[in-house]
Design a protein around this motif. Structure first.
Motif, PDB file in Angstrom:
ATOM      1  N   SER A 114     -22.378  -0.059 -38.375  1.00 24.95           N
ATOM      2  CA  SER A 114     -21.741  -0.831 -39.436  1.00 24.95           C
ATOM      3  C   SER A 114     -20.665  -1.701 -38.804  1.00 24.95           C
ATOM      4  N   GLU A 171     -19.139  -4.732 -44.092  1.00 22.38           N
ATOM      5  CA  GLU A 171     -19.759  -6.015 -44.430  1.00 22.38           C
ATOM      6  C   GLU A 171     -21.234  -6.023 -44.053  1.00 22.38           C
ATOM      7  N   THR A 172     -21.559  -5.430 -42.889  1.00 20.84           N
ATOM      8  CA  THR A 172     -22.968  -5.323 -42.503  1.00 20.84           C
ATOM      9  C   THR A 172     -23.283  -3.889 -42.105  1.00 20.84           C
ATOM     10  N   HIS A 174     -26.737  -1.703 -40.399  1.00 22.30           N
ATOM     11  CA  HIS A 174     -28.095  -1.816 -39.845  1.00 22.30           C
ATOM     12  C   HIS A 174     -28.512  -0.448 -39.334  1.00 22.30           C
TER      13      HIS A 174
END
Length: 179
Positions: A114, A171-172, A174
């Protein structure tokens, strides 16, 4: 079946920052051929310089993630020790289901990262956290994973803080399966 070659490829896909690369390489070194790393193979002395950013999480049968160990950088960032805390306590009802789904994937054979950028003075900085599972089930029926954040107190604090929920969502995010 967990696979070492797939685990290596999954780690490479995450595009980790330097400290997290070191952490992931240590996790990969714990594999014994095709046998995945277990909690008992983890030796904190081997990653002494990374300990401030390491957290160990026990995932109960109901998928509640309980922090079993939190490094000093994690505790400083949160403003209190996280050891013994349910990590679902930091998110909304909707967030709980998202977090449970992500954690279930990790303990079943995925690696994840993250990232959350933040502004500090006139610089943009990045908080990056990688999550790596341990193989097997404890006597109580729980599974374990460890995480490492590259943030340290000397990096400064976000102003204003992001995300809006403490220990909320990055925010992201994966995740890559290797099982």
């Amino acid at each position: 079946m967990w696979s070492y070659p797939k685990a290596v490829a999954a780690i490479e896909k995450l595009g980790l920052a330097e400290r997290n690369v070191k952490f992931a390489h240590y996790w990969l070194s714990l594999w014994k051929g095709e046998l995945p790393p277990t909690r008992s193979s983890f030796n904190p002395d081997s990653v002494h310089d990374l300990l401030p950013g390491i957290g160990l999480v026990e995932v109960k049968a109901n998928h509640d993630p309980i922090c079993r160990l939190s490094g000093t950088a994690i505790d400083v960032a949160m403003g209190r020790p996280l050891t013994g805390v349910n990590l679902l306590d930091f998110v909304s009802v909707t967030g709980k289901e998202i977090r449970r789904t992500r954690i279930k994937a990790i303990v079943e054979g995925s690696v994840s990262v993250s990232r959350t950028p933040y502004r500090q003075a006139d610089q943009t900085k990045l908080i990056e956290t990688v999550q790596l599972p341990f193989f097997g089930v404890t006597q109580e029926g729980s599974r374990l994973y460890m995480a490492h954040t590259n943030w340290r107190p000397g990096d400064g604090f976000a102003s204003p803080p992001t995300p809006s929920e403490p220990l909320g969502f990055p925010e992201t995010y994966h995740s890559v399966s290797f099982g």
